[in-house]
Design an enzyme around this catalytic site. Sequence first.
Site, PDB file in Angstrom:
ATOM      1  CB  CYS A   1      -0.909  -0.004   1.231  1.00 29.38           C
ATOM      2  SG  CYS A   1      -2.040   1.400   1.326  1.00 29.38           S
TER       3      CYS A   1
ATOM      4  CG  ASP B   1      -0.717   4.171   5.317  1.00 28.40           C
ATOM      5  OD1 ASP B   1       0.190   4.675   6.020  1.00 28.40           O
ATOM      6  OD2 ASP B   1      -1.922   4.226   5.632  1.00 28.40           O
TER       7      ASP B   1
ATOM      8  NE  ARG C   1      -0.920   5.082   8.715  1.00 31.41           N
ATOM      9  CZ  ARG C   1      -2.165   4.781   9.072  1.00 31.41           C
ATOM     10  NH1 ARG C   1      -2.556   4.978  10.327  1.00 31.41           N
ATOM     11  NH2 ARG C   1      -3.010   4.292   8.185  1.00 31.41           N
TER      12      ARG C   1
ATOM     13  CG  HIS D   1      -1.708  -0.942   6.052  1.00 32.35           C
ATOM     14  ND1 HIS D   1      -2.414  -0.025   6.805  1.00 32.35           N
ATOM     15  CD2 HIS D   1      -1.690  -0.453   4.795  1.00 32.35           C
ATOM     16  CE1 HIS D   1      -2.790   0.981   6.030  1.00 32.35           C
ATOM     17  NE2 HIS D   1      -2.369   0.745   4.807  1.00 32.35           N
TER      18      HIS D   1
ATOM     19  CB  CYS E   1      -5.976  -0.468   4.490  1.00 34.64           C
ATOM     20  SG  CYS E   1      -5.658   0.239   2.858  1.00 34.64           S
TER      21      CYS E   1
END
Length: 220
Positions: free
Chosen positions: A42, A44, A46, A98, A101
Amino acid sequence: MSTLKQLLDNNKRWSAKAKEQDPQFFEKLEAIQRPEYLWIGCSDSRVPTNQIVDLAPGELFVHRNIANQVVHTDFNCLAVVQYAIEVLRVKHIIVCGHYGCGGVAASLGHDEYGVVDNWLRHIKDISFANQLELNGLCEQDKINRLCELNVIAQVQNLTRTKAAQYAWDRAQTLSIHGWVYSLHDGVINDLQVTASSREAVDDIYQLHQTQRGKRPNANF
């Protein structure tokens, strides 16, 4: 106009530190790229890909998009997959989502976000196909379970690609894995859906290479 000076200064400090720890770091990194793993994750911020599996630069070939999807019309992703398999000869492809999400959570709602709505549609389809299971869960559990179901679907999508099936035909070592990373504690959950041969592919998705220059009979 901002020059992002902080990031440029960070880069200089990082480069100096890397050379201090290993004077040949960049020479070795520049010489060759032979990763054994393709990571599809992803976007993302993080989820720092190399860090969470403790691999150095050059050891992981990476493709990222919203909610770690492998869509059969996404030529960017498919080009990465083909290059990783046929040129880099990776041995493992890891689809890693994750928990929590945002893309998955958004797909469960009815709000409009713009162009990304078309992308999230694929996850809505997965949600719809599994609605009996998902409807019995609380909101957070529903999001997290859909994160898992989404990863499982992307592993299946990868097995249906020509690049993967033709690799297995030529006895190339290739395994496709589905993982989900926890932002809560940094631990990865292996969903145990690894595919390593054509046996993982349903019959309707089986592809057979034709002789170059010839096409099968079909009226499209």
